[in-house]
Design a protein around this motif. Structure first.
Motif, PDB file in Angstrom:
ATOM      1  N   TRP A 133       0.798  -1.219   0.000  1.00  0.00           N
ATOM      2  CA  TRP A 133       0.000   0.000   0.000  1.00  0.00           C
ATOM      3  C   TRP A 133       0.834   1.274   0.000  1.00  0.00           C
ATOM      4  CZ3 TRP A 133      -3.706  -1.955   4.409  1.00  0.00           C
ATOM      5  CH2 TRP A 133      -4.494  -3.001   3.897  1.00  0.00           C
ATOM      6  N   ASN A 134       2.024   1.218   0.579  1.00  0.00           N
ATOM      7  CA  ASN A 134       2.882   2.404   0.632  1.00  0.00           C
ATOM      8  C   ASN A 134       3.873   2.473  -0.524  1.00  0.00           C
ATOM      9  OD1 ASN A 134       2.068   3.942   2.889  1.00  0.00           O
ATOM     10  ND2 ASN A 134       2.971   2.432   4.276  1.00  0.00           N
ATOM     11  N   PRO A 168      -3.888   4.818   7.461  1.00  0.00           N
ATOM     12  CA  PRO A 168      -3.578   5.866   6.465  1.00  0.00           C
ATOM     13  C   PRO A 168      -3.158   5.294   5.116  1.00  0.00           C
ATOM     14  CG  PRO A 168      -2.606   6.416   8.598  1.00  0.00           C
ATOM     15  CD  PRO A 168      -3.104   5.000   8.701  1.00  0.00           C
ATOM     16  N   PHE A 171      -6.406   3.695   3.255  1.00  0.00           N
ATOM     17  CA  PHE A 171      -7.321   4.650   2.631  1.00  0.00           C
ATOM     18  C   PHE A 171      -6.606   5.524   1.602  1.00  0.00           C
ATOM     19  CE2 PHE A 171      -9.584   3.731   6.677  1.00  0.00           C
ATOM     20  CZ  PHE A 171     -10.695   3.140   6.095  1.00  0.00           C
ATOM     21  N   GLY A 172      -5.298   5.702   1.789  1.00  0.00           N
ATOM     22  CA  GLY A 172      -4.528   6.442   0.803  1.00  0.00           C
ATOM     23  C   GLY A 172      -4.458   5.720  -0.527  1.00  0.00           C
ATOM     24  N   ALA A 175      -7.882   5.655  -2.225  1.00  0.00           N
ATOM     25  CA  ALA A 175      -8.201   6.943  -2.860  1.00  0.00           C
ATOM     26  C   ALA A 175      -7.446   7.105  -4.180  1.00  0.00           C
ATOM     27  CB  ALA A 175      -7.864   8.087  -1.909  1.00  0.00           C
ATOM     28  N   ARG A 176      -6.244   6.575  -4.223  1.00  0.00           N
ATOM     29  CA  ARG A 176      -5.451   6.671  -5.448  1.00  0.00           C
ATOM     30  C   ARG A 176      -6.004   5.765  -6.545  1.00  0.00           C
ATOM     31  NH1 ARG A 176       0.183   6.465  -7.015  1.00  0.00           N
ATOM     32  NH2 ARG A 176       0.110   7.110  -9.210  1.00  0.00           N
ATOM     33  N   GLU A 204      -9.679   8.438   9.373  1.00  0.00           N
ATOM     34  CA  GLU A 204      -8.705   8.271   8.296  1.00  0.00           C
ATOM     35  C   GLU A 204      -9.387   8.216   6.925  1.00  0.00           C
ATOM     36  OE1 GLU A 204      -5.646   8.625   8.588  1.00  0.00           O
ATOM     37  OE2 GLU A 204      -5.269   8.345  10.727  1.00  0.00           O
ATOM     38  N   ALA A 205     -10.565   7.609   6.866  1.00  0.00           N
ATOM     39  CA  ALA A 205     -11.300   7.577   5.601  1.00  0.00           C
ATOM     40  C   ALA A 205     -11.656   8.994   5.152  1.00  0.00           C
ATOM     41  CB  ALA A 205     -12.556   6.724   5.743  1.00  0.00           C
ATOM     42  N   ALA A 208      -8.724  10.959   3.865  1.00  0.00           N
ATOM     43  CA  ALA A 208      -8.319  10.572   2.513  1.00  0.00           C
ATOM     44  C   ALA A 208      -9.300  11.077   1.454  1.00  0.00           C
ATOM     45  CB  ALA A 208      -8.197   9.054   2.413  1.00  0.00           C
TER      46      ALA A 208
END
Length: 238
Positions: A133-134, A168, A171-172, A175-176, A204-205, A208
């Motif tokens: 995810w990161n 984070p 949801f990041g 969103a992407r 957090e949602a 984002a």
């Protein structure tokens, strides 16, 4: 009465290490309406918590049941992506209605996921991709796999809110990868195990860029004394 787990700290693991054992799998059937899937799964995974995808978690069954009961959700979907697909239950069921990209971050989990794809006939194409995810490169590759390279109409995730620190990134990346068009949404199967995560996932949602709502009628008891629910997330500005 539903019993909630007591609060945990951000660094505390939600899953006991005794659950994680080895890479031996059993072939098991799972039926949802007219569809029956056969999955290789383990009663336990290895002691590495990165390999929790080797077992079937309660929210996967909850979200699969919801998807099966509401086929219109995916009827106009050009392509769906599942985050933290694990054994692939939700995504394989979704592939009866639309093309699907199944993702996970573990090479070991991706191996059994690929085998489960081969074991089950789907109406539409299925791809398996590695996705941290990161990771910018993983996210870019996943985005490039979408039909217009702009994102996915539907994102699916079950039991992916496993720690405060992971929220984070979860949801990041959602969103992407979620397309910004009307009707696009992130369906999240969630099981309450810690009050801190219950509260923070909403925060957090929203941070984002999502509006989050509970799907009516989905809150129910799962996995014994735990409570599960389906959340639907859409971009707040759409």
């Amino acid at each position: 009465m539903v019993t909630h787990a007591s609060p945990v700290s951000e660094t505390e693991d939600l899953f006991e290490s005794s659950l994680f054992d080895n890479e031996n799998y059993e072939l098991k059937p799972f039926s949802f309406g007219s569809h029956t899937l056969r999955l290789l799964c383990s009663e336990s995974a290895t002691t590495d918590h990165d390999l929790t995808g080797q077992i079937l978690w309660p929210a996967a069954n909850l979200l699969a049941t919801y998807v099966a009961a509401h086929p219109s959700i995916l009827s106009r979907c050009s392509c769906a992506l599942e985050l933290g697909a694990g054994l692939g239950l939700v995504g394989l069921l979704a592939a009866q209605s639309c093309p699907v990209v199944l993702t996970d971050h573990s090479d070991v989990v991706l191996r059994v996921l690929s085998r489960n794809v081969q074991l089950n006939q789907a109406q539409y194409d299925i791809r398996c991709l590695k996705l941290e995810w990161n990771s910018q490169s993983d996210t870019t590759a996943a985005l490039a796999a979408s039909p217009d390279k702009q994102g996915y109409d539907t994102i699916l995730g079950a039991d992916v809110c496993y720690s405060l620190s992971a929220l984070p990134a979860l949801f990041g990346v959602a969103a992407r990868l979620l397309h910004g068009g009307p009707g696009c949404r992130f369906l999240l199967g969630y099981v309450s195990r810690a009050y801190s995560i219950d509260r923070q996932l909403i925060v957090e949602a929203q941070a984002a860029g999502f509006a989050i709502k509970e799907e009516i009628g989905t809150r129910q008891q799962v996995g014994g004394s735990l409570e599960g629910v389906i959340y639907s997330l859409t971009f707040a500005n759409t």
